[in-house]
Design a protein around this motif. Structure first.
Motif, mmCIF file in Angstrom:
data_model
loop_
_atom_site.group_PDB
_atom_site.id
_atom_site.type_symbol
_atom_site.label_atom_id
_atom_site.label_comp_id
_atom_site.label_asym_id
_atom_site.label_seq_id
_atom_site.Cartn_x
_atom_site.Cartn_y
_atom_site.Cartn_z
ATOM 1 N N GLY A 75 0.769 -1.226 0.000
ATOM 2 C CA GLY A 75 0.000 0.000 0.000
ATOM 3 C C GLY A 75 0.798 1.272 0.000
ATOM 4 O O GLY A 75 0.241 2.355 0.228
ATOM 5 N N THR A 76 2.089 1.222 -0.276
ATOM 6 C CA THR A 76 2.925 2.415 -0.179
ATOM 7 C C THR A 76 3.258 3.054 -1.515
ATOM 8 O O THR A 76 3.776 4.169 -1.542
ATOM 9 C CB THR A 76 4.249 2.094 0.527
ATOM 10 N N ARG A 77 2.983 2.375 -2.622
ATOM 11 C CA ARG A 77 3.356 2.922 -3.927
ATOM 12 C C ARG A 77 2.178 2.793 -4.879
ATOM 13 O O ARG A 77 1.511 1.740 -4.932
ATOM 14 C CB ARG A 77 4.591 2.204 -4.487
ATOM 15 N N LEU A 78 1.924 3.838 -5.642
ATOM 16 C CA LEU A 78 0.763 3.907 -6.537
ATOM 17 C C LEU A 78 1.228 3.916 -7.986
ATOM 18 O O LEU A 78 2.107 4.697 -8.370
ATOM 19 C CB LEU A 78 -0.049 5.171 -6.252
ATOM 20 N N PHE A 79 0.598 3.041 -8.779
ATOM 21 C CA PHE A 79 0.942 2.913 -10.191
ATOM 22 C C PHE A 79 -0.323 3.042 -11.035
ATOM 23 O O PHE A 79 -1.430 2.788 -10.557
ATOM 24 C CB PHE A 79 1.598 1.556 -10.473
ATOM 25 N N SER A 80 -0.147 3.400 -12.292
ATOM 26 C CA SER A 80 -1.255 3.349 -13.245
ATOM 27 C C SER A 80 -0.731 2.884 -14.586
ATOM 28 O O SER A 80 0.447 3.058 -14.915
ATOM 29 C CB SER A 80 -1.935 4.719 -13.387
ATOM 30 N N CYS A 81 -1.631 2.277 -15.346
ATOM 31 C CA CYS A 81 -1.289 1.792 -16.682
ATOM 32 C C CYS A 81 -2.473 2.077 -17.588
ATOM 33 O O CYS A 81 -3.620 1.806 -17.217
ATOM 34 C CB CYS A 81 -0.980 0.299 -16.660
ATOM 35 N N GLY A 82 -2.210 2.655 -18.742
ATOM 36 C CA GLY A 82 -3.297 2.968 -19.657
ATOM 37 C C GLY A 82 -2.834 2.995 -21.090
ATOM 38 O O GLY A 82 -1.630 3.009 -21.381
ATOM 39 N N THR A 83 -3.806 3.002 -21.988
ATOM 40 C CA THR A 83 -3.534 3.035 -23.417
ATOM 41 C C THR A 83 -4.379 4.129 -24.043
ATOM 42 O O THR A 83 -5.565 4.263 -23.728
ATOM 43 C CB THR A 83 -3.868 1.680 -24.070
ATOM 44 N N ASP A 115 -4.850 6.082 -29.714
ATOM 45 C CA ASP A 115 -3.899 5.815 -30.792
ATOM 46 C C ASP A 115 -3.031 4.596 -30.521
ATOM 47 O O ASP A 115 -2.144 4.278 -31.317
ATOM 48 C CB ASP A 115 -2.996 7.038 -31.003
ATOM 49 N N GLY A 116 -3.253 3.934 -29.384
ATOM 50 C CA GLY A 116 -2.499 2.728 -29.086
ATOM 51 C C GLY A 116 -1.215 2.953 -28.324
ATOM 52 O O GLY A 116 -0.415 2.027 -28.176
ATOM 53 N N GLU A 117 -0.977 4.184 -27.837
ATOM 54 C CA GLU A 117 0.225 4.444 -27.049
ATOM 55 C C GLU A 117 -0.038 4.074 -25.594
ATOM 56 O O GLU A 117 -0.990 4.575 -24.975
ATOM 57 C CB GLU A 117 0.618 5.921 -27.156
ATOM 58 N N SER A 118 0.799 3.208 -25.039
ATOM 59 C CA SER A 118 0.592 2.728 -23.676
ATOM 60 C C SER A 118 1.581 3.380 -22.720
ATOM 61 O O SER A 118 2.721 3.686 -23.093
ATOM 62 C CB SER A 118 0.739 1.207 -23.622
ATOM 63 N N HIS A 119 1.133 3.572 -21.481
ATOM 64 C CA HIS A 119 1.925 4.263 -20.472
ATOM 65 C C HIS A 119 1.789 3.523 -19.142
ATOM 66 O O HIS A 119 0.677 3.319 -18.655
ATOM 67 C CB HIS A 119 1.444 5.705 -20.285
ATOM 68 N N LEU A 120 2.903 3.133 -18.571
ATOM 69 C CA LEU A 120 2.961 2.563 -17.228
ATOM 70 C C LEU A 120 3.793 3.510 -16.377
ATOM 71 O O LEU A 120 4.952 3.789 -16.702
ATOM 72 C CB LEU A 120 3.597 1.169 -17.269
ATOM 73 N N VAL A 121 3.200 4.046 -15.294
ATOM 74 C CA VAL A 121 3.883 5.074 -14.510
ATOM 75 C C VAL A 121 3.698 4.811 -13.024
ATOM 76 O O VAL A 121 2.772 4.114 -12.601
ATOM 77 C CB VAL A 121 3.347 6.491 -14.837
ATOM 78 N N GLU A 122 4.618 5.383 -12.215
ATOM 79 C CA GLU A 122 4.449 5.459 -10.772
ATOM 80 C C GLU A 122 4.154 6.909 -10.409
ATOM 81 O O GLU A 122 4.760 7.832 -10.957
ATOM 82 C CB GLU A 122 5.701 4.987 -10.034
ATOM 83 N N TRP A 123 3.218 7.107 -9.480
ATOM 84 C CA TRP A 123 2.786 8.442 -9.092
ATOM 85 C C TRP A 123 3.432 8.867 -7.770
ATOM 86 O O TRP A 123 3.647 8.045 -6.880
ATOM 87 C CB TRP A 123 1.264 8.496 -8.925
ATOM 88 N N ASN A 124 3.707 10.159 -7.653
ATOM 89 C CA ASN A 124 4.045 10.771 -6.385
ATOM 90 C C ASN A 124 2.749 11.293 -5.792
ATOM 91 O O ASN A 124 2.175 12.276 -6.272
ATOM 92 C CB ASN A 124 5.040 11.922 -6.608
ATOM 93 N N GLU A 125 2.248 10.626 -4.748
ATOM 94 C CA GLU A 125 0.946 10.985 -4.206
ATOM 95 C C GLU A 125 0.934 12.393 -3.607
ATOM 96 O O GLU A 125 -0.073 13.087 -3.656
ATOM 97 C CB GLU A 125 0.533 9.975 -3.132
ATOM 98 N N THR A 126 2.037 12.796 -3.004
ATOM 99 C CA THR A 126 2.075 14.097 -2.341
ATOM 100 C C THR A 126 1.871 15.227 -3.331
ATOM 101 O O THR A 126 1.076 16.139 -3.106
ATOM 102 C CB THR A 126 3.418 14.282 -1.616
ATOM 103 N N GLU A 127 2.554 15.153 -4.465
ATOM 104 C CA GLU A 127 2.513 16.248 -5.417
ATOM 105 C C GLU A 127 1.517 16.026 -6.539
ATOM 106 O O GLU A 127 1.270 16.925 -7.340
ATOM 107 C CB GLU A 127 3.908 16.460 -6.010
ATOM 108 N N GLY A 128 0.940 14.851 -6.606
ATOM 109 C CA GLY A 128 0.029 14.582 -7.707
ATOM 110 C C GLY A 128 0.739 14.599 -9.036
ATOM 111 O O GLY A 128 0.182 15.011 -10.054
#
Length: 892
Positions: free
Chosen positions: A305-313, A316-329
């Motif tokens: 529960g300490t790290r937040l990730f998102s994955c989306g497409t 146009d088919g471009e995919s992104h997997l990222v980690e978020w900094n919750e404090t700064e958004g």
């Protein structure tokens, strides 16, 4: 997301709720992105950054909900005073992961055949090998991947259509197909939730796109989101709606609930790429951010529960997997390695606070959370779709991955392989346990999960200490007995096995009382033989090709007696014909079509069938029976058809002149011609994992071709049994096992299993109870059985790994003696059902088609023969129908 990240009763190191304060500055209205990032990056924010936490209130629509007000005020006070009595979260530097790539589950240990396209899957949070599955036709299944058993299967059904809302009734009338968008277990595994593509009663207007569980007030709640742009929270016990969150401008795609200390909140994403966050106070979203790609995005926390990730497409088919900094958004890390244009919405999951996995480019890609570059990849031995769906079990030892043929592959690391082996061996030993024990310890808690919460049995929750390594069908006393047996002297073990062999008796079914059989209705009586037979991939219909070049299609329909609409012996199907009355008939040559070698292949979506009966190859529309095109005019005539596993526009066509033509339908061109046989081609089978095509001919020869350059790698004549003189001649058929490595070879003189080097591992020849020549044989859909037809009308059921006979079905058991016959009647071809491993269809020499199943009293065919001392090593049977092409690719 799911059971991994929603663990309210697990003690975790929770950062202060101020960690999300930077995302949630004001309640009304949400601030734009630029203003959100203006605050200092540290964990402790100025007092105004915590304004969203002031006086959380109980909404009037949910009386009695006791939100943790005191905890919220305490947290507020700490934040205003600038106290930092906990470890910094988002600004912290995570220690580097200490890992080995061996920790990643990459070895395929199971392949399961679901039978319809899998949309969502989730491992049980307690029992590490229990897998929940939802499909595109609304089916729900629960698999025990250790024992390969599908212990629950439920088709979608609306019990009382009149009680549904008018919009739902109209939607069902227009399109009865309802897909599962998401399925997942509750945090303790006592119940599970399903989100369907159409709203049920008044949950949402339109589809329900995601579902999640949370404990906002120490009682279980269900969170849903849908096409109506809302997020709703429901009491899991009563079904009463507790909250409705409105504010998205587009359908809500996913929800991700979480908590920091006592503060519960929900992240949501919509298909316009907006990310919002909600507290349980109906005061509006505290976040308004754009997800990378601005389209379909899911969010998930690491297991602790300490790290937040998102994955989306993106669209146009471009995919992104990222980690978020919750404090700064803000985005903290962007992972690289996706292809420029993903062929679908990429799915992802996290495990062990260490790894990320995503399905892309027909493979699984893995990342170390602390490194933006790909760590490793695997194609799971081939057969994956462009963007496979995937799910880790809780301990990260198993990974479930969807396949392109409506199946699931289970990947394991060393721990997962040990777990599966332990469960497999105990499942075998568990046959000593009484059926009452089995029902009490395994079936009850899982089956009851389909009912109300009050009906959930206790063993799942009551025995968590046994979950990781122990199959619950075996009691502790039984395990002790098993351990004693392992330590015993070898002599008693041998004598015990010999006693088993003496006691085991072959199941011999000679009358209709011991099975269920249905002769498919056919008002047109002809003398033509059924020369080719297959189930549609959906399992809803059976297609037969007669020696007179005419196809017949039987369809089962959904009704009260057959709610699934799948093929069954309990309800007769309809001999289907389009309104125009035309027959689906192949072109024939000038010679007698009854003597031609017919061939047939069905497209994966059941929309088109390719077929030939001595003349041109015809492509038919399965709905209208109209001929779309014809090609490959004889001579030579086509004798076998197989679709390339990676490109449906490419077809391998076996020819009467012994050649194999690799034909591209799109450009109407033969790309290459393979030569190596001396007589006509009678079988073709692709293995995607081995990247080979294996051909067989009437010369009783096998040839292996590389599908990369189409060069011949090996050739071998099949071995003649001791009772036959070599060389053998006659039609030879081939089909790859679900493991894509072992090959079933069928000749009138034998059944044989070959390995990837075309070495014969074992064989069986007609004898004893089954003395007649073999007419046809095929693997069951789960790869555990081989069904063989014989020229005296009998059917044999064999163990796939050992070719030991476990059941014999006499002609008199499935065919009425009152039906007149002008000659010997026997099954010319056998088809295995694509998802029911114990159902087969028989195409007969008198033109009839019979569907056969075990009796209600016997759910399976016979009993497994005991293992003989010193027997050959077992072939791992992976329950799934893979991309292998069988005898008429593949008759199922």
């Amino acid at each position: 997301m799911g059971a991994h990240s929603i663990q309210p009763f697990q003690p975790v190191v929770s950062p202060p709720a101020s960690a999300i304060a930077g995302w949630m500055t004001n309640a009304n209205p949400p601030l734009p992105h630029a203003a959100m990032a203006q605050g200092p990056p540290g964990l402790v924010q100025p007092p105004n950054t915590a304004a969203f936490l002031k006086h959380p209130r109980t909404p009037t629509s949910a009386p009695g909900m006791d939100y943790q007000t005191a905890d919220s005020e305490h947290l507020m006070k700490r934040m205003r005073m600038g106290q930092t009595d906990e470890v910094s979260f988002s600004g912290a530097t995570h220690p580097p992961n200490i890992y080995s790539q061996d920790d990643i589950p990459k070895s395929v240990v199971r392949t399961l055949s679901q039978g319809s396209n899998i949309m969502s899957l989730d491992f049980h949070p307690v029992h590490q090998t229990i897998l929940l599955v939802g499909t595109n036709v609304g089916d729900i299944a629960i698999w025990e991947v250790g024992s390969r058993e599908r212990i629950v299967h439920r088709t979608f059904k609306v019990w009382e259509i009149g009680t549904c809302t008018v919009p739902l009734q109209a939607a069902l009338m227009k399109d009865a197909t309802i897909s599962v968008n998401r399925c997942l277990w509750s945090p303790d595994g006592s119940i599970f939730g399903i989100a369907f593509s159409k709203h049920i009663i008044d949950a949402h207007v339109g589809g329900v796109n995601d579902i999640a569980f949370s404990h906002p007030n120490k009682s279980l709640s269900i969170i849903t989101c849908g096409d109506d742009k809302t997020i709703k929270v429901w009491d899991a016990t009563t079904g009463q709606k507790q909250y409705t969150f409105e504010g998205h401008d587009a359908p809500v795609y996913s929800v991700c609930p979480h908590y920091k200390e006592s503060i519960q909140f929900i992240f949501s994403t919509a298909i316009d790429g907006k990310i919002k966050a909600w507290l349980y106070d109906c005061l509006g979203s505290r976040v308004d951010y754009d997800a990378p790609g601005r389209w379909c995005t899911t969010m998930a926390y690491s297991a602790d529960g300490t790290r937040l990730f998102s994955c989306g497409t993106s669209k146009d088919g471009e995919s992104h997997l990222v980690e978020w900094n919750e404090t700064e958004g803000a985005i903290k890390r962007t992972y690289s390695g996706f292809r420029k244009r993903s062929l679908g919405v990429v799915q992802f999951d996290t495990t062990k606070n260490r790894f990320l996995a995503a399905g892309d480019e027909f493979m699984i890609k893995f990342w170390d959370m602390d490194n933006i570059n790909i760590l490793t990849t695997t194609d799971a031995d081939g057969g994956l779709p462009a963007s496979p769906r995937l799910r880790f079990n809780r301990e990260g030892s198993l990974l479930a991955v969807t396949t392109s043929d409506n199946g699931i592959k289970i990947l394991a690391n060393a721990d997962g392989q040990r777990l599966v082996r332990v469960l497999e061996s105990r499942a075998f030993e568990g046959t000593r346990v009484t059926s009452q024990q089995i029902n009490a310890n395994v079936k009850a808690p899982i089956v009851n999960a389909l009912g109300a919460v009050s009906n959930v049995s206790s063993p799942i929750a009551a025995t968590p200490e046994l979950t990781d390594r122990t199959l619950p069908v075996v009691s502790m006393s039984s395990l002790a007995a098993m351990d004693n047996n392992r330590a015993a002297d070898i002599k008693p073990k041998i004598s015990e096995d010999s006693e088993k062999i003496k006691c085991w008796k072959l199941a011999d079914i000679v009358d209709s009382a011991h099975l269920k059989a249905l002769r498919l209705p056919d008002p047109v009586t002809t003398s033509s033989k059924v020369v080719r037979l297959l189930y549609t991939n959906s399992g809803l219909a059976v297609l037969a090709l007669g020696s007179n070049a005419i196809h017949k299609l039987w369809k089962w329909t959904r009704n009260e007696r057959n709610p699934s609409g799948k093929s069954t012996t309990s309800v007769a199907p309809q001999l289907w014909q389009p309104a125009n009355g035309i027959l689906m008939t192949n072109e024939t040559s000038d010679s007698n079509p009854e003597e031609a070698t017919a061939c047939i292949a069905l497209s994966k979506n059941d929309s088109y069938v390719m077929s030939a009966s001595g003349g041109k190859v015809s492509l038919f529309n399965m709905m209208t029976f109209k001929v779309m095109t014809t090609f490959m005019a004889p001579p030579p005539a086509a004798t076998f058809l197989a679709f390339h596993p990676q490109d449906n526009n490419i077809i391998a066509i076996g020819m009467e002149d012994s050649s194999i033509q690799i034909y591209n339908v799109r450009v109407d061109e033969v790309k290459t011609k393979l030569k190596g046989h001396q007589k006509k081609i009678t079988g073709l089978a692709f293995s995607q994992s081995l990247t080979v095509l294996v051909s067989s001919g009437a010369d009783a020869q096998l040839c292996m071709w590389s599908i990369d350059g189409w060069d011949k790698k090996k050739s071998r004549f099949i071995q003649a049994p001791a009772s036959r003189t070599a060389p053998l001649v006659g039609d030879t058929k081939v089909q790859f096992h679900n493991d894509q490595t072992h090959l079933l070879v069928v000749h009138e003189s034998q059944l044989a299993i070959y390995d990837s080097k075309l070495e014969c591992l074992r064989s069986w020849s007609p004898r004893d109870a089954l003395p007649a020549p073999i007419s046809s044989a095929v693997y069951s859909c789960d790869g555990l059985l081989v069904y063989a037809g014989f020229c005296d009308g009998a059917v044999g059921v064999f163990e796939a790994d050992s070719l030991r006979l476990r059941c014999r079905i006499a002609l008199t058991a499935y065919m009425s003696s009152s039906i007149p016959s002008s000659g010997p009647v026997y099954p010319l071809v056998i088809a295995a059902h694509p998802s029911e491993p114990n159902q087969i269809a028989l195409g007969m020499s008198d033109g009839a088609v019979h569907v056969v199943e075990p009796s209600d009293a016997d759910s399976k065919w016979g009993a497994a023969p005991p293992q003989e001392n010193g027997s050959l090593p077992r072939i791992t049977s992976n329950p799934a129908s893979s991309n292998s092409q069988a005898s008429e690719p593949p008759p199922r």
